[in-house]
Design a protein around this motif. Structure first.
Motif, PDB file in Angstrom:
ATOM      1  N   MET A  62       0.853  -1.166   0.000  1.00 34.74           N
ATOM      2  CA  MET A  62       0.000   0.000   0.000  1.00 34.74           C
ATOM      3  C   MET A  62       0.898   1.228   0.000  1.00 34.74           C
ATOM      4  N   SER A  63       0.591   2.162  -0.863  1.00 31.10           N
ATOM      5  CA  SER A  63       1.439   3.344  -0.954  1.00 31.10           C
ATOM      6  C   SER A  63       1.262   4.225   0.274  1.00 31.10           C
ATOM      7  N   GLU A  64       2.244   5.081   0.503  1.00 24.58           N
ATOM      8  CA  GLU A  64       2.271   5.920   1.701  1.00 24.58           C
ATOM      9  C   GLU A  64       1.064   6.848   1.798  1.00 24.58           C
ATOM     10  N   ASN A  65       0.547   7.319   0.673  1.00 28.15           N
ATOM     11  CA  ASN A  65      -0.536   8.297   0.729  1.00 28.15           C
ATOM     12  C   ASN A  65      -1.919   7.665   0.664  1.00 28.15           C
ATOM     13  N   LYS A  66      -2.007   6.358   0.722  1.00 33.90           N
ATOM     14  CA  LYS A  66      -3.301   5.671   0.695  1.00 33.90           C
ATOM     15  C   LYS A  66      -3.752   5.337   2.106  1.00 33.90           C
ATOM     16  N   LEU A  67      -5.009   5.570   2.372  1.00 28.26           N
ATOM     17  CA  LEU A  67      -5.588   5.209   3.661  1.00 28.26           C
ATOM     18  C   LEU A  67      -6.018   3.749   3.644  1.00 28.26           C
ATOM     19  N   HIS A  68      -6.114   3.177   4.821  1.00 27.50           N
ATOM     20  CA  HIS A  68      -6.684   1.836   4.949  1.00 27.50           C
ATOM     21  C   HIS A  68      -8.201   1.990   4.969  1.00 27.50           C
ATOM     22  N   ARG A  69      -8.890   1.156   4.220  1.00 27.53           N
ATOM     23  CA  ARG A  69     -10.347   1.084   4.291  1.00 27.53           C
ATOM     24  C   ARG A  69     -10.632  -0.014   5.297  1.00 27.53           C
ATOM     25  N   VAL A  70     -11.330   0.338   6.385  1.00 24.45           N
ATOM     26  CA  VAL A  70     -11.533  -0.598   7.489  1.00 24.45           C
ATOM     27  C   VAL A  70     -13.022  -0.813   7.726  1.00 24.45           C
ATOM     28  N   LEU A  71     -13.393  -2.068   7.891  1.00 20.82           N
ATOM     29  CA  LEU A  71     -14.744  -2.427   8.284  1.00 20.82           C
ATOM     30  C   LEU A  71     -14.663  -2.985   9.690  1.00 20.82           C
ATOM     31  N   PHE A  72     -15.187  -2.225  10.648  1.00 18.54           N
ATOM     32  CA  PHE A  72     -15.259  -2.684  12.030  1.00 18.54           C
ATOM     33  C   PHE A  72     -16.554  -3.475  12.158  1.00 18.54           C
ATOM     34  N   CYS A  73     -16.443  -4.775  12.407  1.00 17.96           N
ATOM     35  CA  CYS A  73     -17.594  -5.665  12.531  1.00 17.96           C
ATOM     36  C   CYS A  73     -17.879  -5.846  14.018  1.00 17.96           C
ATOM     37  N   ILE A  74     -19.075  -5.468  14.432  1.00 16.32           N
ATOM     38  CA  ILE A  74     -19.419  -5.442  15.851  1.00 16.32           C
ATOM     39  C   ILE A  74     -20.503  -6.475  16.135  1.00 16.32           C
ATOM     40  N   GLY A  75     -20.234  -7.330  17.104  1.00 21.06           N
ATOM     41  CA  GLY A  75     -21.196  -8.338  17.506  1.00 21.06           C
ATOM     42  C   GLY A  75     -21.645  -8.122  18.940  1.00 21.06           C
ATOM     43  N   VAL A  76     -22.946  -8.084  19.142  1.00 27.83           N
ATOM     44  CA  VAL A  76     -23.510  -7.991  20.490  1.00 27.83           C
ATOM     45  C   VAL A  76     -23.568  -9.407  21.051  1.00 27.83           C
ATOM     46  N   ASN A  77     -23.168  -9.568  22.319  1.00 23.07           N
ATOM     47  CA  ASN A  77     -23.135 -10.919  22.875  1.00 23.07           C
ATOM     48  C   ASN A  77     -24.256 -11.160  23.885  1.00 23.07           C
ATOM     49  N   GLN A  78     -24.278 -12.347  24.441  1.00 22.52           N
ATOM     50  CA  GLN A  78     -25.360 -12.764  25.331  1.00 22.52           C
ATOM     51  C   GLN A  78     -25.454 -11.910  26.593  1.00 22.52           C
ATOM     52  N   ASN A  79     -24.345 -11.365  27.070  1.00 20.26           N
ATOM     53  CA  ASN A  79     -24.408 -10.512  28.264  1.00 20.26           C
ATOM     54  C   ASN A  79     -25.331  -9.327  28.055  1.00 20.26           C
ATOM     55  N   PHE A  80     -25.337  -8.769  26.842  1.00 21.37           N
ATOM     56  CA  PHE A  80     -26.249  -7.666  26.558  1.00 21.37           C
ATOM     57  C   PHE A  80     -27.690  -8.168  26.560  1.00 21.37           C
ATOM     58  N   MET A  81     -27.917  -9.331  25.954  1.00 22.49           N
ATOM     59  CA  MET A  81     -29.275  -9.885  25.892  1.00 22.49           C
ATOM     60  C   MET A  81     -29.820 -10.188  27.287  1.00 22.49           C
ATOM     61  N   ASP A  82     -28.945 -10.535  28.228  1.00 22.46           N
ATOM     62  CA  ASP A  82     -29.352 -10.868  29.590  1.00 22.46           C
ATOM     63  C   ASP A  82     -29.420  -9.665  30.518  1.00 22.46           C
TER      64      ASP A  82
END
Length: 119
Positions: free
Chosen positions: A1-21
């Protein structure tokens, strides 16, 4: 990746059972922490949040793997900033601070680049 290119990032978020409870009060505190985490990511130097998607209407229950509950897509300047964004899950307090956000949800980052279609 060249120096002037940004990373395209996908933050994948999962809610777990503690939230459900959780109680209604605890869920409210988690939502406040979740909002603080999202704001923290957006305010990191060089980060440009491109969009946020919530999958909660067609997915019910905890997300232990793909498909995730929510996604944040952002352009990020470097790997250190991606790590810092993920760290908000470890450090953002919920309620009185006894627990942090990662008790209730998890994150995995997918790092790539913007797809440029050749002309």
């Amino acid at each position: 990746m060249s120096e002037n290119k940004l990373h395209r990032v996908l933050f994948c978020i999962g809610v777990n059972q503690n939230f459900m409870d959780a109680t209604q009060q605890e869920m409210g505190e988690v939502w406040q922490a979740f909002s603080a985490m999202m704001q923290g990511i957006a305010e990191l130097p060089g980060v440009n949040v491109l969009g946020i998607m919530d999958d909660d209407r067609i997915q019910v229950g905890p997300s232990t793997s793909s498909p995730w509950t929510a996604y944040i897509m952002a352009d990020v300047p470097d790997l250190e900033t991606v790590t810092e964004a993920c760290n908000f899950f470890r450090t953002t307090p919920v309620g009185d601070g006894t627990y942090k956000l990662w008790k209730y949800c998890k994150v995995e980052a997918r790092i790539g680049r913007e797809l440029e279609v050749p002309s």
